[in-house]
Design a protein around this motif. Sequence first.
Motif, PDB file in Angstrom:
ATOM      1  N   VAL A  70       1.042  -0.977  -0.321  1.00  0.00           N
ATOM      2  CA  VAL A  70       0.055  -0.133  -0.039  1.00  0.00           C
ATOM      3  C   VAL A  70       0.875   1.355  -0.310  1.00  0.00           C
ATOM      4  CG1 VAL A  70      -1.853   1.269   0.785  1.00  0.00           C
ATOM      5  CG2 VAL A  70      -1.452  -1.447   1.216  1.00  0.00           C
ATOM      6  N   LEU A  71       0.762   2.314  -1.210  1.00  0.00           N
ATOM      7  CA  LEU A  71       1.536   3.149  -1.477  1.00  0.00           C
ATOM      8  C   LEU A  71       2.503   4.373  -0.183  1.00  0.00           C
ATOM      9  CD1 LEU A  71       3.342   4.737  -3.149  1.00  0.00           C
ATOM     10  CD2 LEU A  71       0.936   5.994  -3.796  1.00  0.00           C
ATOM     11  N   SER A  72       0.278   4.044   0.809  1.00  0.00           N
ATOM     12  CA  SER A  72       1.306   5.565   1.438  1.00  0.00           C
ATOM     13  C   SER A  72       1.331   4.852   2.558  1.00  0.00           C
ATOM     14  CB  SER A  72      -0.746   6.006   1.618  1.00  0.00           C
ATOM     15  OG  SER A  72      -1.330   4.983   1.613  1.00  0.00           O
ATOM     16  N   THR A  73       0.798   4.418   3.255  1.00  0.00           N
ATOM     17  CA  THR A  73       1.246   3.512   5.076  1.00  0.00           C
ATOM     18  C   THR A  73       3.449   3.256   3.748  1.00  0.00           C
ATOM     19  OG1 THR A  73       0.683   1.202   3.735  1.00  0.00           O
ATOM     20  CG2 THR A  73      -1.057   3.117   5.504  1.00  0.00           C
ATOM     21  N   ALA A  74       3.297   2.316   2.860  1.00  0.00           N
ATOM     22  CA  ALA A  74       4.755   2.344   2.688  1.00  0.00           C
ATOM     23  C   ALA A  74       5.625   3.477   2.609  1.00  0.00           C
ATOM     24  CB  ALA A  74       5.128   1.421   1.207  1.00  0.00           C
ATOM     25  N   PHE A  75       4.928   4.684   2.062  1.00  0.00           N
ATOM     26  CA  PHE A  75       5.243   6.217   2.509  1.00  0.00           C
ATOM     27  C   PHE A  75       5.936   6.062   3.684  1.00  0.00           C
ATOM     28  CE2 PHE A  75       5.107  10.960   2.404  1.00  0.00           C
ATOM     29  CZ  PHE A  75       6.257  10.953   2.024  1.00  0.00           C
ATOM     30  N   THR A  76       4.942   5.995   4.887  1.00  0.00           N
ATOM     31  CA  THR A  76       5.208   6.662   5.707  1.00  0.00           C
ATOM     32  C   THR A  76       5.926   5.417   6.927  1.00  0.00           C
ATOM     33  OG1 THR A  76       2.877   4.938   6.978  1.00  0.00           O
ATOM     34  CG2 THR A  76       3.224   7.105   6.100  1.00  0.00           C
ATOM     35  N   GLY A  77       6.120   4.339   6.277  1.00  0.00           N
ATOM     36  CA  GLY A  77       7.347   3.411   7.154  1.00  0.00           C
ATOM     37  C   GLY A  77       8.760   3.450   6.104  1.00  0.00           C
ATOM     38  N   THR A  78       9.130   4.945   5.597  1.00  0.00           N
ATOM     39  CA  THR A  78      10.098   5.408   5.345  1.00  0.00           C
ATOM     40  C   THR A  78      10.560   5.972   6.480  1.00  0.00           C
ATOM     41  OG1 THR A  78       9.766   7.364   4.681  1.00  0.00           O
ATOM     42  CG2 THR A  78       9.489   5.542   3.670  1.00  0.00           C
ATOM     43  N   LEU A  79      10.407   6.167   7.448  1.00  0.00           N
ATOM     44  CA  LEU A  79      10.603   6.316   9.171  1.00  0.00           C
ATOM     45  C   LEU A  79      10.087   5.561   9.603  1.00  0.00           C
ATOM     46  CD1 LEU A  79      12.047   8.482  11.271  1.00  0.00           C
ATOM     47  CD2 LEU A  79      10.093   9.414  11.421  1.00  0.00           C
ATOM     48  N   THR A  80      11.234   4.640  10.846  1.00  0.00           N
ATOM     49  CA  THR A  80      11.013   3.819  11.388  1.00  0.00           C
ATOM     50  C   THR A  80      11.427   3.831  12.699  1.00  0.00           C
ATOM     51  OG1 THR A  80      12.401   2.190  10.238  1.00  0.00           O
ATOM     52  CG2 THR A  80      10.561   1.620   9.103  1.00  0.00           C
ATOM     53  N   GLU A  81      11.001   3.009  13.432  1.00  0.00           N
ATOM     54  CA  GLU A  81      10.779   2.525  15.586  1.00  0.00           C
ATOM     55  C   GLU A  81      11.309   4.105  16.109  1.00  0.00           C
ATOM     56  OE1 GLU A  81      11.753  -0.337  17.018  1.00  0.00           O
ATOM     57  OE2 GLU A  81      10.956  -0.911  14.518  1.00  0.00           O
ATOM     58  N   ARG A  82       9.611   4.541  15.039  1.00  0.00           N
ATOM     59  CA  ARG A  82       9.220   5.832  15.578  1.00  0.00           C
ATOM     60  C   ARG A  82       9.471   5.570  17.245  1.00  0.00           C
ATOM     61  NH1 ARG A  82       6.652   8.998  12.024  1.00  0.00           N
ATOM     62  NH2 ARG A  82       6.187   8.516  10.502  1.00  0.00           N
ATOM     63  N   ARG A  83       8.851   5.047  18.002  1.00  0.00           N
ATOM     64  CA  ARG A  83       9.283   5.333  19.530  1.00  0.00           C
ATOM     65  C   ARG A  83      10.429   4.277  20.475  1.00  0.00           C
ATOM     66  NH1 ARG A  83       2.824   3.848  21.780  1.00  0.00           N
ATOM     67  NH2 ARG A  83       2.067   6.041  20.096  1.00  0.00           N
ATOM     68  N   GLY A  84      11.041   4.440  19.300  1.00  0.00           N
ATOM     69  CA  GLY A  84      12.211   3.481  19.686  1.00  0.00           C
ATOM     70  C   GLY A  84      13.851   4.389  19.364  1.00  0.00           C
ATOM     71  N   ASP A  85      14.199   4.317  18.602  1.00  0.00           N
ATOM     72  CA  ASP A  85      15.901   5.137  17.360  1.00  0.00           C
ATOM     73  C   ASP A  85      15.618   4.943  16.211  1.00  0.00           C
ATOM     74  OD1 ASP A  85      17.350   4.636  19.993  1.00  0.00           O
ATOM     75  OD2 ASP A  85      17.843   2.367  19.989  1.00  0.00           O
ATOM     76  N   PRO A  86      15.081   6.201  16.095  1.00  0.00           N
ATOM     77  CA  PRO A  86      14.413   6.011  14.791  1.00  0.00           C
ATOM     78  C   PRO A  86      15.170   5.482  14.128  1.00  0.00           C
ATOM     79  CG  PRO A  86      12.973   8.431  16.287  1.00  0.00           C
ATOM     80  CD  PRO A  86      14.099   7.019  16.979  1.00  0.00           C
ATOM     81  N   VAL A  87      15.024   4.979  12.653  1.00  0.00           N
ATOM     82  CA  VAL A  87      14.908   4.954  11.375  1.00  0.00           C
ATOM     83  C   VAL A  87      14.581   5.903  10.016  1.00  0.00           C
ATOM     84  CG1 VAL A  87      16.746   3.061  10.154  1.00  0.00           C
ATOM     85  CG2 VAL A  87      16.217   2.726  12.355  1.00  0.00           C
ATOM     86  N   GLU A  88      15.281   6.985  10.017  1.00  0.00           N
ATOM     87  CA  GLU A  88      15.063   7.534   8.668  1.00  0.00           C
ATOM     88  C   GLU A  88      15.805   7.083   6.952  1.00  0.00           C
ATOM     89  OE1 GLU A  88      13.258   9.982   6.831  1.00  0.00           O
ATOM     90  OE2 GLU A  88      13.507  10.527   8.034  1.00  0.00           O
ATOM     91  N   ARG A  89      15.031   6.763   6.410  1.00  0.00           N
ATOM     92  CA  ARG A  89      15.023   5.806   5.178  1.00  0.00           C
ATOM     93  C   ARG A  89      15.443   7.165   4.720  1.00  0.00           C
ATOM     94  NH1 ARG A  89      13.750   1.795   8.286  1.00  0.00           N
ATOM     95  NH2 ARG A  89      15.216   0.009   7.353  1.00  0.00           N
ATOM     96  N   ILE A  90      14.994   8.335   3.479  1.00  0.00           N
ATOM     97  CA  ILE A  90      14.959   8.583   2.917  1.00  0.00           C
ATOM     98  C   ILE A  90      15.269  10.326   3.873  1.00  0.00           C
ATOM     99  CG2 ILE A  90      13.421   8.022   1.473  1.00  0.00           C
ATOM    100  CD1 ILE A  90      11.378  10.289   2.205  1.00  0.00           C
ATOM    101  N   PRO A  91      16.625  10.085   3.927  1.00  0.00           N
ATOM    102  CA  PRO A  91      17.124  11.156   4.617  1.00  0.00           C
ATOM    103  C   PRO A  91      17.795  12.644   3.911  1.00  0.00           C
ATOM    104  CG  PRO A  91      18.875   9.667   4.575  1.00  0.00           C
ATOM    105  CD  PRO A  91      18.234   9.420   3.853  1.00  0.00           C
ATOM    106  N   VAL A  92      18.164  12.684   1.860  1.00  0.00           N
ATOM    107  CA  VAL A  92      18.529  13.230   1.397  1.00  0.00           C
ATOM    108  C   VAL A  92      17.729  13.133   0.663  1.00  0.00           C
ATOM    109  CG1 VAL A  92      20.876  12.925   2.310  1.00  0.00           C
ATOM    110  CG2 VAL A  92      20.424  11.683   0.804  1.00  0.00           C
TER     111      VAL A  92
END
Length: 193
Positions: A13-35
């Motif tokens: 699903v496009l939009s939830t895959a998009f929100t998944g480009t930032l994961t572990e929001r309540r832990g140590d966040p992982v940004e997958r599109i930093p640039v």
Amino acid sequence: MAAEFPEFRPGSVLSTAFTGTLTERRGDPVERIPVPHRFVDWLALNGLSVDTCTAAQLDLALELREAIHLAATAAAGHEALPTSAIRVVNDHSVRGNASLVLTSEGTSRWTLNSESAVEDALGVIAADAISIIAGERDGKLALCASPTCRAAFFDTSQSRSRKWCDMNTCGNRQKKARFVANQQREHRKSREQ
């Protein structure tokens, strides 16, 4: 030397895959599109190829991502949708200039029409978010059971009972944690006997 970036999580699903480009929001966040070029890569992976992305366009993308996350999380929790998130999602949806076309295989795909292709891609993502948040598609918004993730995802499983946004990451991590806890409990029991 090229910088290493975290891999993208696949999503159906496009939009939830998009929100998944930032994961572990309540832990140590992982940004997958930093640039910007990583956003170009993510768009291409999701059938929305663009030539370039500026830092300002990436900022717009991140703003949309967070608005979708807020609205989808609220919808999954049966809470009122945040007005600010609704405004951002709607603004991006109406700004986009893309067309849904029928392919020779009988499937559909989006084509981006204008020179401002990033904004067009954001319009497609926003329209996808609107359709799932509004309940127009067959499925259910849910929140990942991982306490460090809690990402909103769109569950299209037959039973609508998925617990994890992604079984290969959050699901496996939780199963491994339960296995280790059970092993430790068994080890303690055997020492006490």
